[in-house]
Design an enzyme around this catalytic site. Structure first.
Site, PDB file in Angstrom:
ATOM      1  CG  HIS A 155      -2.009   0.936   1.238  1.00 15.19           C
ATOM      2  ND1 HIS A 155      -1.829   2.291   1.295  1.00 15.19           N
ATOM      3  CD2 HIS A 155      -3.353   0.734   1.153  1.00 15.19           C
ATOM      4  CE1 HIS A 155      -3.018   2.890   1.261  1.00 15.19           C
ATOM      5  NE2 HIS A 155      -3.961   1.957   1.169  1.00 15.19           N
TER       6      HIS A 155
ATOM      7  NE  ARG B 220      -3.250   7.806  -1.560  1.00 11.67           N
ATOM      8  CZ  ARG B 220      -3.351   6.616  -2.130  1.00 11.67           C
ATOM      9  NH1 ARG B 220      -3.345   6.501  -3.438  1.00 11.67           N
ATOM     10  NH2 ARG B 220      -3.428   5.530  -1.394  1.00 11.67           N
TER      11      ARG B 220
END
Ligand code: FAD
Length: 644
Positions: free
Chosen positions: A249, A269
């Protein structure tokens, strides 16, 4: 003869995360007596840690969303290596599984007009993740547990016994799937607190044990994730596929060292957060690969416009699939444009009002304040890649979740392979758990129900003795000359994690993976002398010594498959083969135990090991291929595949 506590059920589910609970609910709803086993307390699994949401094309945020778009995104994210039938079932059934959760009491965040709210995530064309703030997994598990309690109450009314048809065995570790000939006959395990052994006889076993992250040093995974289900399947004679594909990740915490690797959700995000390097540059625009060029914004202005008006702007490159973002961060750090503690900056503080950040990302706000003394409403976070998820797992039949070659064995959730191809999209795990957890529970129940009483496989005393001797071994290892001194399981574990992190990590090279395999062989030899003191009552050193067998097996699968695949694709990046190669697209690498038939012989960690073969996947069905343009397919499929 070994002293064991014995139980008999129709279906045993190993694992009480989302996949396990959904499977258990289904098996019980089919009327079968079902047991659920978990290593930690009931309710504490990775699923509970899931933050961002469940991907399902309900079309609430954008009416143009549908299962076909979700299918396309999933295949693109996996770089077309996905088992396409699993990707199809997943995309078709995910909305029903979310609505079902709601009927069982889940309280999702809502849109202004009262529908389930859906948020953006990397690789998803439309806002698609149903969520509960950044604590979605908690609500998912709470709801499934509540459903289990409701079923137990029903049973109590019927029989006076809450656990008549559905019982949870918590803080118990399964160490072997038992077999009668080729067929599954139950499981062997121990109670973590007392060290007592138990056997559950059952013709159907569903593995739902989650991931393998604890084989790597920097990981978002918690202590339980030692690849147990992967190893249990291998040892029972079932193959694993796609083990080279490990997801790093892009955003884990990098500071302070004690929390390195803890996840920073992609929702940051998705909700507007941007990545910057030490020069303050929003660097993701430099890392948009050709296959995604048409779909992603080329300027900050265009990217920022997308949040309010997605129909007329392309997506920000911060929302590329995870493998792309992780590699980009890795490159910036390597080039020296890193944050003070070796990551990059993830900034949401200049993008949303403080109040909004606290509302949308409460856990992240709390996590950074408590663990790093950073106020994310006022300053950027420092983040870097962390080992997060394994795409590889037990090879299963897509419709029934039955493991290949072992009648009675099923697998669902992160422990199963194929669904996500070479890279999983965020949010697609929670939906995977529900879709395939349900299917596994249903088909395990059907399989068990079809067997007559006389036809049920039996557990033999020899198998139980062998399984017990295997786990007791660390108590009887004696030290001797330097070359046969005893080994500390914690030290072995640290060396394993360092090896996998340094040599089979985010960027891979043949020479390093060959060295990793050499070190793994050495660690396997030494793990035979892993010794523990004391007794069986809660003894974490003993538990780790047992788990080492699993981590070593799984790590060897990852390293062997990664060395074999001479291309870069999704979660597998080769420095020496940097391009994606179309000829590899339809090839699965299959790992099996070299000793073969899965009989319950004690595994000698020094030799056992893994046999690797290549297997072609069946061609993608025509109507599914027709969902893509020819130009796009040309990037992934060979000319021969396109011609047929
Ligand atoms: P888990 O939830 O991992 O449960 C495994 C179960 O197996 C546990 O009960 C464990 O105790 C048990 N078990 C393991 N070994 C044994 C054994 N030997 N004997 C008995 N029991 C055993 N995915 C998303 O889609 N959206 C997200 O927002 C998201 N956020 C995430 C955030 C974090 C921090 C992490 C770590 C993951 C996140 N993921 C997310 C991924 C997702 O949570 C996991 O992939 C998923 O929860 C795995 O579910 P599972 O049911 O397969 O297994």
């Amino acid at each position: 003869m070994t002293q064991v506590e014995r139980h008999t059920y129709d279906v045993v589910v190993v694992g009480a995360g989302g996949a396990g609970l959904r499977a258990a609910i289904e098996a019980r709803e089919q009327g079968l007596r079902t047991a659920v086993i978990c290593k930690s307390l009931f309710g504490k699994a990775h699923t509970v840690m899931a933050e961002g949401g469940i991907a399902a094309s309900m079309g609430n945020a954008n009416p143009r969303d549908n299962w076909q778009v979700h299918f396309r995104d999933t295949m693109r994210g996996g770089k077309f290596l996905n088992n396409w039938r699993m990707a199809e079932l997943h995309a078709r059934e995910a909305p029903d599984r979310v609505w079902e959760l709601e009927t069982w009491g889940a309280l999702f965040d809502r849109t202004k007009d009262g529908r389930i709210s859906q948020r953006n995530f990397g690789g998803h064309e439309y806002a698609r993740l149903a969520h509960v703030g950044d604590r979605t997994g908690l609500e998912l598990i709470r709801t499934l547990q509540q459903r289990i309690v409701a079923l137990q109450q029903e049973d109590h009314e019927r029989s006076g016994d809450y656990e008549d048809r559905l019982r949870v065995f918590q803080e118990c570790t399964v160490t072997r799937v038992l077999k009668d000939g080729a067929r599954v006959s139950g499981v062997f395990g121990y109670v973590r607190e007392s060290g007592r052994f138990f056997v559950i006889e059952a013709p159907a076993v569903v593995l739902a044990t989650g991931g393998i992250g604890k084989s790597f040093k920097v990981t978002s995974n918690s202590w339980e994730y030692t690849g147990d289900g992967h190893a249990l399947a291998l040892l029972a004679g079932a193959p694993l596929i796609n083990m080279e594909f490990v997801q790093f990740h892009p955003t884990g915490m990098v500071w302070p060292p004690s929390v390195k690797g803890i996840l920073v959700t992609e929702s940051v995000r998705g909700d507007g957060g941007v990545l910057r390097n030490s020069d303050g540059k929003r660097f993701m625009f430099d890392y948009i690969p050709d296959v995604f060029k048409e779909k992603y914004a080329q300027s900050e202005q265009e990217a920022d416009g997308w949040y309010a008006d997605p129909d007329n702007h392309r997506r920000p490159p911060e929302l590329l699939p995870r493998d792309e973002v992780a590699r980009a961060i890795n490159s910036e750090v390597k080039a020296g444009r890193c944050s003070p503690h070796g990551g990059v900056f993830l900034d949401v503080s200049t993008r949303l009002p403080a109040e909004e950040i606290r509302r949308r990302l409460p856990s992240m706000h709390h996590q950074f304040k408590e663990l790093a003394d950073v106020d994310i409403t006022a300053e950027p976070m420092e983040v870097g890649p962390t080992c997060h998820y394994v795409m590889g797992g037990v090879e299963v039949d897509p419709d029934s979740a039955a493991a290949t070659g072992v009648p009675g064995l099923f697998a669902a959730g992160e422990v199963a392979g194929g669904m996500h191809g070479s890279n999983r999209l965020g949010g697609n795990s929670l939906s995977d758990l529900l879709v395939f957890g349900r299917r596994a529970g249903l088909h395990a129940a059907e399989y068990a129900a079809e067997l007559g009483t006389d036809d049920r496989p039996r557990v033999s005393a020899e198998q139980v003795d062998t399984a017990a001797a295997e786990v007791l071994r660390p108590f009887s290892v004696e030290g001797g000359e330097p070359e046969s001194r005893t080994e500390n399981p914690y030290a072995l574990h640290q060396e394993l994690q360092q090896t996998m992190n340094d040599l089979v990590g985010i960027i891979r090279r043949a020479s390093e993976m060959t060295e990793a395999l050499r070190r793994l062989a050495d660690l396997r030899q030494r793990s035979r002398r892993a010794a523990v003191e004391g007794h069986r009552q809660f003894n974490p050193g003993w538990h780790l010594a047992i788990d080492l067998r699993n981590m070593l097996l799984v790590s060897e699968c990852v390293a062997r498959a990664a060395l074999e695949r001479t291309e870069s694709r999704g979660g597998h990046t080769r420095d020496d083969y940097p391009e994606m190669d179309r000829r590899w697209r339809k090839t699965n690498l299959v790992c099996e135990l070299a000793s073969g038939d899965g009989e319950l012989a004690a595994v000698d960690p020094a030799d056992g090991q893994i046999r690797l073969t290549r297997r072609d996947m069946p061609p993608i069905r025509g109507d599914l291929l027709a969902l893509f343009g020819k130009d796009e397919l040309l990037k992934y499929l060979t000319d021969e595949e396109l011609d047929t």
